[in-house]
Design a protein around this motif. Structure first.
Motif, mmCIF file in Angstrom:
data_model
loop_
_atom_site.group_PDB
_atom_site.id
_atom_site.type_symbol
_atom_site.label_atom_id
_atom_site.label_comp_id
_atom_site.label_asym_id
_atom_site.label_seq_id
_atom_site.Cartn_x
_atom_site.Cartn_y
_atom_site.Cartn_z
ATOM 1 N N ALA A 144 78.234 -36.139 7.561
ATOM 2 C CA ALA A 144 79.486 -36.697 7.047
ATOM 3 C C ALA A 144 79.544 -38.203 7.303
ATOM 4 O O ALA A 144 79.975 -38.975 6.440
ATOM 5 C CB ALA A 144 80.675 -35.994 7.693
ATOM 6 N N PHE A 145 79.099 -38.624 8.483
ATOM 7 C CA PHE A 145 79.083 -40.049 8.813
ATOM 8 C C PHE A 145 78.170 -40.819 7.857
ATOM 9 O O PHE A 145 78.546 -41.868 7.332
ATOM 10 C CB PHE A 145 78.638 -40.245 10.265
ATOM 11 C CG PHE A 145 78.455 -41.679 10.651
ATOM 12 C CD1 PHE A 145 79.556 -42.487 10.878
ATOM 13 C CD2 PHE A 145 77.186 -42.219 10.781
ATOM 14 C CE1 PHE A 145 79.390 -43.820 11.226
ATOM 15 C CE2 PHE A 145 77.014 -43.547 11.130
ATOM 16 C CZ PHE A 145 78.117 -44.353 11.351
ATOM 17 N N GLU A 197 84.863 -50.382 -7.873
ATOM 18 C CA GLU A 197 86.261 -50.455 -7.454
ATOM 19 C C GLU A 197 86.874 -49.071 -7.358
ATOM 20 O O GLU A 197 87.819 -48.859 -6.607
ATOM 21 C CB GLU A 197 87.053 -51.319 -8.434
ATOM 22 C CG GLU A 197 86.610 -52.777 -8.403
ATOM 23 C CD GLU A 197 87.372 -53.629 -9.395
ATOM 24 O OE1 GLU A 197 88.374 -53.151 -9.955
ATOM 25 O OE2 GLU A 197 86.961 -54.770 -9.596
ATOM 26 N N THR A 198 86.352 -48.150 -8.129
ATOM 27 C CA THR A 198 86.822 -46.766 -8.069
ATOM 28 C C THR A 198 85.603 -45.850 -7.980
ATOM 29 O O THR A 198 84.500 -46.218 -8.384
ATOM 30 C CB THR A 198 87.642 -46.394 -9.322
ATOM 31 O OG1 THR A 198 86.823 -46.540 -10.479
ATOM 32 C CG2 THR A 198 88.886 -47.255 -9.442
ATOM 33 N N LEU A 199 85.836 -44.672 -7.455
ATOM 34 C CA LEU A 199 84.771 -43.681 -7.329
ATOM 35 C C LEU A 199 85.174 -42.418 -8.066
ATOM 36 O O LEU A 199 86.358 -42.057 -8.111
ATOM 37 C CB LEU A 199 84.523 -43.337 -5.859
ATOM 38 C CG LEU A 199 84.008 -44.451 -4.963
ATOM 39 C CD1 LEU A 199 83.953 -43.980 -3.525
ATOM 40 C CD2 LEU A 199 82.631 -44.892 -5.414
ATOM 41 N N ASP A 200 84.183 -41.741 -8.605
ATOM 42 C CA ASP A 200 84.410 -40.439 -9.218
ATOM 43 C C ASP A 200 84.502 -39.423 -8.095
ATOM 44 O O ASP A 200 83.549 -39.247 -7.320
ATOM 45 C CB ASP A 200 83.257 -40.123 -10.166
ATOM 46 C CG ASP A 200 83.412 -38.796 -10.878
ATOM 47 O OD1 ASP A 200 84.400 -38.071 -10.616
ATOM 48 O OD2 ASP A 200 82.547 -38.481 -11.707
ATOM 49 N N SER A 201 85.628 -38.757 -7.970
ATOM 50 C CA SER A 201 85.840 -37.834 -6.843
ATOM 51 C C SER A 201 84.862 -36.667 -6.874
ATOM 52 O O SER A 201 84.419 -36.199 -5.820
ATOM 53 C CB SER A 201 87.280 -37.325 -6.824
ATOM 54 O OG SER A 201 87.568 -36.608 -8.010
ATOM 55 N N GLY A 202 84.495 -36.194 -8.047
ATOM 56 C CA GLY A 202 83.534 -35.094 -8.143
ATOM 57 C C GLY A 202 82.165 -35.485 -7.624
ATOM 58 O O GLY A 202 81.521 -34.726 -6.890
ATOM 59 N N VAL A 203 81.728 -36.676 -8.003
ATOM 60 C CA VAL A 203 80.427 -37.178 -7.532
ATOM 61 C C VAL A 203 80.472 -37.405 -6.028
ATOM 62 O O VAL A 203 79.529 -37.076 -5.304
ATOM 63 C CB VAL A 203 80.046 -38.469 -8.286
ATOM 64 C CG1 VAL A 203 78.798 -39.101 -7.696
ATOM 65 C CG2 VAL A 203 79.844 -38.178 -9.759
ATOM 66 N N SER A 241 78.713 -35.954 -0.806
ATOM 67 C CA SER A 241 79.117 -35.742 0.585
ATOM 68 C C SER A 241 78.689 -34.359 1.070
ATOM 69 O O SER A 241 78.176 -34.215 2.185
ATOM 70 C CB SER A 241 80.628 -35.894 0.739
ATOM 71 O OG SER A 241 81.009 -37.213 0.477
ATOM 72 N N ALA A 242 78.901 -33.347 0.246
ATOM 73 C CA ALA A 242 78.478 -31.996 0.627
ATOM 74 C C ALA A 242 76.959 -31.939 0.803
ATOM 75 O O ALA A 242 76.455 -31.299 1.733
ATOM 76 C CB ALA A 242 78.929 -30.987 -0.422
ATOM 77 N N TRP A 272 69.971 -36.299 -6.913
ATOM 78 C CA TRP A 272 69.348 -37.341 -6.101
ATOM 79 C C TRP A 272 67.934 -37.618 -6.601
ATOM 80 O O TRP A 272 67.463 -38.736 -6.519
ATOM 81 C CB TRP A 272 69.309 -36.936 -4.637
ATOM 82 C CG TRP A 272 70.642 -36.865 -3.971
ATOM 83 C CD1 TRP A 272 71.834 -37.335 -4.437
ATOM 84 C CD2 TRP A 272 70.929 -36.271 -2.704
ATOM 85 N NE1 TRP A 272 72.835 -37.077 -3.541
ATOM 86 C CE2 TRP A 272 72.310 -36.421 -2.461
ATOM 87 C CE3 TRP A 272 70.152 -35.624 -1.748
ATOM 88 C CZ2 TRP A 272 72.923 -35.954 -1.305
ATOM 89 C CZ3 TRP A 272 70.762 -35.165 -0.603
ATOM 90 C CH2 TRP A 272 72.128 -35.330 -0.380
ATOM 91 N N ILE A 273 67.280 -36.567 -7.070
ATOM 92 C CA ILE A 273 65.944 -36.692 -7.659
ATOM 93 C C ILE A 273 66.042 -36.117 -9.070
ATOM 94 O O ILE A 273 66.428 -34.960 -9.239
ATOM 95 C CB ILE A 273 64.885 -35.912 -6.845
ATOM 96 C CG1 ILE A 273 64.778 -36.467 -5.425
ATOM 97 C CG2 ILE A 273 63.542 -35.956 -7.538
ATOM 98 C CD1 ILE A 273 63.870 -35.663 -4.514
#
Length: 136
Positions: free
Chosen positions: A16-17, A33-39, A44-45, A92-93
């Motif tokens: 998480a860190f 400036e903004t992030l897509d919450s789904g991404v 994060s998961a 990621w890949i």
């Protein structure tokens, strides 16, 4: 079981860190400036799972019923298979032959470097302990 649970918690918190640090770096240096919450949630998961996986899987090296090659093989396959399933499914890949082969090659190189460093560290520690025992 106590060690497994302790390492699980450490890995989850570390993952998480790392996720938060990467997000801050992406915002600060990437100009987002903004992030897509789904991404954000997906990444994060994935980072949390990787943190857990990479802190729990070294428990193979504490099982003294296995030889070092067995421990290394089990650890290697326990980490590479779930990691690449996760990394390709999250994005990621990229899921194509060239990217996956490059990722596997890079994973093997990094794994070999880290394994060698740990091996040399513990070998040196063992030598120091044996030298101290000779002087008792």
């Amino acid at each position: 079981m106590k060690t497994f649970l302790f390492r699980s918690m450490i890995g989850i918190f570390f993952g998480a860190f790392i996720s938060i640090v990467i997000t801050f770096l992406a915002i600060y240096f990437g100009g987002y400036e903004t992030l897509d919450s789904g991404v954000f949630m997906k990444n994060s998961a994935g980072a949390i799972f990787c943190g857990w996986l990479f802190t729990v899987s070294p428990l193979y090296f504490e099982n003294h019923n296995l030889t070092l090659p067995q421990q290394t093989g089990l650890h290697f396959f326990t980490t590479i298979i779930p990691y690449f399933i996760l990394a390709t499914s999250i994005g990621w890949i990229p899921f194509n032959v060239k990217s996956v082969l490059f990722g596997i090659g890079l994973f093997i190189i990094i794994y070999a470097i880290i394994w060698t460093c740990f091996y040399l560290y513990f070998k040196n520690l063992l030598k120091k302990l044996n030298d101290e025992l000779k002087h008792i």
